[in-house]
Scaffold this motif. Structure first.
Motif, PDB file in Angstrom:
ATOM      1  N   VAL A 414     -39.658 -53.527  25.353  1.00 40.52           N
ATOM      2  CA  VAL A 414     -38.738 -54.651  25.176  1.00 40.52           C
ATOM      3  C   VAL A 414     -39.554 -55.872  24.782  1.00 40.52           C
ATOM      4  O   VAL A 414     -40.584 -56.167  25.409  1.00 40.52           O
ATOM      5  CB  VAL A 414     -37.933 -54.938  26.462  1.00 40.52           C
ATOM      6  N   THR A 415     -39.112 -56.588  23.749  1.00 44.14           N
ATOM      7  CA  THR A 415     -39.865 -57.732  23.238  1.00 44.14           C
ATOM      8  C   THR A 415     -39.010 -58.992  23.252  1.00 44.14           C
ATOM      9  O   THR A 415     -37.776 -58.934  23.254  1.00 44.14           O
ATOM     10  CB  THR A 415     -40.352 -57.477  21.799  1.00 44.14           C
ATOM     11  N   SER A 416     -39.689 -60.133  23.207  1.00 44.44           N
ATOM     12  CA  SER A 416     -38.983 -61.410  23.153  1.00 44.44           C
ATOM     13  C   SER A 416     -38.672 -61.834  21.724  1.00 44.44           C
ATOM     14  O   SER A 416     -37.774 -62.642  21.508  1.00 44.44           O
ATOM     15  CB  SER A 416     -39.824 -62.505  23.820  1.00 44.44           C
ATOM     16  N   ARG A 417     -39.447 -61.307  20.777  1.00 43.88           N
ATOM     17  CA  ARG A 417     -39.192 -61.592  19.366  1.00 43.88           C
ATOM     18  C   ARG A 417     -38.983 -60.277  18.637  1.00 43.88           C
ATOM     19  O   ARG A 417     -39.470 -59.236  19.063  1.00 43.88           O
ATOM     20  CB  ARG A 417     -40.350 -62.382  18.741  1.00 43.88           C
ATOM     21  N   ARG A 418     -38.306 -60.355  17.497  1.00 46.80           N
ATOM     22  CA  ARG A 418     -37.888 -59.154  16.779  1.00 46.80           C
ATOM     23  C   ARG A 418     -38.861 -58.878  15.635  1.00 46.80           C
ATOM     24  O   ARG A 418     -38.722 -59.399  14.532  1.00 46.80           O
ATOM     25  CB  ARG A 418     -36.464 -59.370  16.256  1.00 46.80           C
ATOM     26  N   GLU A 419     -39.869 -58.051  15.915  1.00 47.26           N
ATOM     27  CA  GLU A 419     -40.843 -57.632  14.904  1.00 47.26           C
ATOM     28  C   GLU A 419     -40.909 -56.110  14.915  1.00 47.26           C
ATOM     29  O   GLU A 419     -41.078 -55.495  15.967  1.00 47.26           O
ATOM     30  CB  GLU A 419     -42.226 -58.214  15.208  1.00 47.26           C
ATOM     31  N   ALA A 420     -40.792 -55.497  13.763  1.00 49.94           N
ATOM     32  CA  ALA A 420     -40.663 -54.043  13.659  1.00 49.94           C
ATOM     33  C   ALA A 420     -41.853 -53.312  14.265  1.00 49.94           C
ATOM     34  O   ALA A 420     -43.003 -53.751  14.159  1.00 49.94           O
ATOM     35  CB  ALA A 420     -40.493 -53.639  12.203  1.00 49.94           C
ATOM     36  N   ALA A 421     -41.577 -52.160  14.871  1.00 48.14           N
ATOM     37  CA  ALA A 421     -42.611 -51.316  15.490  1.00 48.14           C
ATOM     38  C   ALA A 421     -43.101 -50.295  14.476  1.00 48.14           C
ATOM     39  O   ALA A 421     -42.762 -49.114  14.538  1.00 48.14           O
ATOM     40  CB  ALA A 421     -42.048 -50.625  16.729  1.00 48.14           C
ATOM     41  N   ILE A 422     -43.924 -50.763  13.530  1.00 48.70           N
ATOM     42  CA  ILE A 422     -44.368 -49.876  12.450  1.00 48.70           C
ATOM     43  C   ILE A 422     -45.884 -49.783  12.338  1.00 48.70           C
ATOM     44  O   ILE A 422     -46.385 -49.106  11.436  1.00 48.70           O
ATOM     45  CB  ILE A 422     -43.790 -50.325  11.090  1.00 48.70           C
ATOM     46  N   ASP A 423     -46.591 -50.466  13.221  1.00 50.07           N
ATOM     47  CA  ASP A 423     -48.042 -50.493  13.123  1.00 50.07           C
ATOM     48  C   ASP A 423     -48.656 -49.890  14.388  1.00 50.07           C
ATOM     49  O   ASP A 423     -48.128 -50.089  15.496  1.00 50.07           O
ATOM     50  CB  ASP A 423     -48.530 -51.935  12.959  1.00 50.07           C
ATOM     51  N   PRO A 424     -49.778 -49.154  14.260  1.00 54.82           N
ATOM     52  CA  PRO A 424     -50.433 -48.614  15.460  1.00 54.82           C
ATOM     53  C   PRO A 424     -50.765 -49.675  16.502  1.00 54.82           C
ATOM     54  O   PRO A 424     -50.754 -49.399  17.711  1.00 54.82           O
ATOM     55  CB  PRO A 424     -51.709 -47.969  14.901  1.00 54.82           C
ATOM     56  N   GLY A 425     -51.040 -50.902  16.057  1.00 58.61           N
ATOM     57  CA  GLY A 425     -51.349 -51.966  16.986  1.00 58.61           C
ATOM     58  C   GLY A 425     -50.199 -52.292  17.924  1.00 58.61           C
ATOM     59  O   GLY A 425     -50.418 -52.724  19.066  1.00 58.61           O
ATOM     60  N   PHE A 426     -48.977 -52.113  17.462  1.00 58.79           N
ATOM     61  CA  PHE A 426     -47.793 -52.350  18.305  1.00 58.79           C
ATOM     62  C   PHE A 426     -47.829 -51.438  19.528  1.00 58.79           C
ATOM     63  O   PHE A 426     -47.572 -51.875  20.658  1.00 58.79           O
ATOM     64  CB  PHE A 426     -46.533 -52.091  17.463  1.00 58.79           C
ATOM     65  N   PHE A 427     -48.161 -50.182  19.309  1.00 60.50           N
ATOM     66  CA  PHE A 427     -48.150 -49.209  20.403  1.00 60.50           C
ATOM     67  C   PHE A 427     -49.398 -49.341  21.278  1.00 60.50           C
ATOM     68  O   PHE A 427     -49.327 -49.200  22.504  1.00 60.50           O
ATOM     69  CB  PHE A 427     -48.005 -47.806  19.831  1.00 60.50           C
ATOM     70  N   ALA A 428     -50.546 -49.630  20.659  1.00 62.84           N
ATOM     71  CA  ALA A 428     -51.770 -49.826  21.438  1.00 62.84           C
ATOM     72  C   ALA A 428     -51.629 -51.011  22.387  1.00 62.84           C
ATOM     73  O   ALA A 428     -52.086 -50.966  23.535  1.00 62.84           O
ATOM     74  CB  ALA A 428     -52.956 -50.040  20.497  1.00 62.84           C
TER      75      ALA A 428
END
Length: 487
Positions: A414-428
């Motif tokens: 869950v995030t406070s801002r809406r940025e797509a989860a398309i990069d490995p860094g998002f999951f790391a």
């Protein structure tokens, strides 16, 4: 020493997203100018990264980044954003001192009071440039007004989808501007429109009808033809200029440019008529069954109807409800929900704390009611990371504070801002070990494939209610004829 004016307004608008896009959406993602803009994006896979590379390779040029704005795709722009940007940009251009102007535009924007803001922008910029050469880069999902052919000297669009050639696209435009200022070319632009609105599921560059069209366009780039750029358009932009188009830049020969544009438009029309862009998608329940029956390894179910990069709100409940009802007995990741209030509640509960609250449908219940869960707070972050790529490689991302909630075997980001989860860094950032995960359920579409397609044993897209749902005929378009919309 030639001096370049640079301005950027990058935004894709979904006319049917219930929440408008405000100044905060730009301020939290990209609102930069001057030397800070070049320093921030130097070496990144972005248009401004391409600008920095051009300046490094062409020591005779200097550049002034007047104002660079970018926001994630979303609902129509509030009325203040384009006029405020234009006032700053045209004011600087009117003072003069520039030998060329480079604009980075998306092409698929919409505003509360303007269904074609890029046309408004180009009219104003052209009036302010007083004959200075103007070059523009676009996203292939731009909905282009034919009039813009007379408002630019040269242009190009991304040639990959997922878009991993943003910097290279900027480089092509800047090279044409360099040749124009040096007197080696005198470019002209032509556009051919295709009166149809099509989905982007089959616009990927690794194979399929759009990949074939890009190859055809490249073959046309001979003689006076400097650049041939096919556009697929953006399905959920309600504008009189919706749908595919071909944009061609030629050296002096406008007739040759128009002939190439018309040939490529005819080829695209034939592919559409043959059903090459048509798509059907399973229900969330069927998609989950298919994915979980796939061979061992990481599998993904995508929810494109709520994809943030199609203007989705990361808040629709349909796929989450189906996932929790299915209750897989394997490690599952759900990415993601945009819900600052839930993040605040998780921070108040603390790591390991229990939390019972509704998830999804927090911004609107138009796509279904919320899903109430009993969860454990597993991780809290400040939400900042740098893209690993290949899309927008090296660019900083700020999600605002985030949390990971565990509901049985399912982790929910869950995030406070809406940025797509398309990069490995998002999951790391969220401590997710994809090697130990069986299923990712993601509010995503084509761009997710850039970093993850090679890692997946299976990928299944589904259809569920959302701002970017599959059925275009059911949406309240005002500017696009029903005959243009594919069922």
């Amino acid at each position: 020493m030639p001096h370049l004016a640079v301005a950027r307004f990058w935004f894709e608008g979904n006319s049917f997203t219930p929440t408008p896009t405000t100044r905060e959406a730009f301020a939290s993602r990209e609102w930069v100018s001057g030397t800070e803009a070049i320093a921030r994006y130097r070496g990144t896979g972005t248009e401004l990264g391409g600008l920095a590379g051009f300046l490094d390779a062409n020591a005779g040029w200097t550049a002034d980044v007047i104002l660079s704005l970018s926001a994630q795709p979303g609902g129509p722009l509030t009325k203040d954003i384009v006029p405020g940007w234009l006032e700053t940009v045209t004011g600087a251009l009117a003072r003069g001192g520039y030998d060329a102007v480079y604009l980075s535009l998306h092409g698929g924007g919409c505003a509360e009071d303007d269904p074609a803001p890029e046309l408004t922008i180009l009219r104003a910029v052209r009036a302010a440039t007083k004959g200075v050469p103007l070059g523009v880069s676009f996203d292939i999902h731009g909905n282009l007004a034919p009039e813009i052919a007379s408002l630019m000297d040269c242009a190009s669009a991304y040639r990959t989808h997922p878009h991993i050639d943003m910097a290279e696209t900027a480089g092509r435009v800047l090279a044409m501007l360099d040749a124009t200022v040096a007197g080696r070319i005198s470019p002209v632009v032509a556009i051919a429109k295709v009166p149809k609105v099509i989905h982007s599921f089959h616009m990927r560059s690794e194979a399929g009808p759009m990949a074939e069209l890009w190859a055809e366009a490249e073959e046309e780039e001979v003689g006076p033809i400097l650049d041939a750029s096919p556009f697929g358009g953006f399905s959920w932009g309600d504008t009189p200029f919706a749908g595919p188009s071909i944009l061609v830049t030629a050296d002096r020969d406008r007739r040759a440019a128009q002939a190439v544009a018309d040939r490529l438009a005819a080829s695209l029309s034939a592919k559409i008529a043959a059903g090459r862009f048509s798509v059907t998608l399973p229900t969330p329940e069927a998609a989950l069954e298919t994915a979980l029956a796939a061979p061992p390894g990481l599998v993904a179910v995508l929810d494109p109807a709520d994809n943030p990069l199609s203007g989705g709100i990361a808040d629709t409940p349909g796929v989450l409800r189906a996932l929790l009802a299915r209750a897989p007995d394997v490690p599952v990741l759900f990415a993601f929900l945009h819900d600052a209030e839930t993040v605040e509640a998780a921070r108040a509960a603390g790591l390991g704390g229990a939390l019972t609250r509704p998830l999804a449908a927090r911004h609107t219940v138009a796509f279904g009611p919320p899903v109430t869960v009993a969860a454990t707070v597993e991780r809290l972050t400040e939400g900042r990371f740098v893209n690993e790529g290949p899309m927008e490689r090296g660019a900083p991302v700020d999600l605002g504070p985030t949390c990971v909630l565990r509901v049985g075997t399912v982790r929910v980001i869950v995030t406070s801002r809406r940025e797509a989860a398309i990069d490995p860094g998002f999951f790391a950032l969220h401590g997710i070990d994809l090697g130990a995960t069986r299923l990712i359920v993601n509010k995503a579409k084509n761009h997710f494939r850039a970093a993850f397609a090679s890692r997946l044993a299976a990928l299944v897209e589904c259809d569920s209610p959302g701002p970017a749902a599959l059925d275009l005929l059911g949406l309240p378009f005002r500017h696009v004829p029903a005959s243009w919309r594919t069922p």
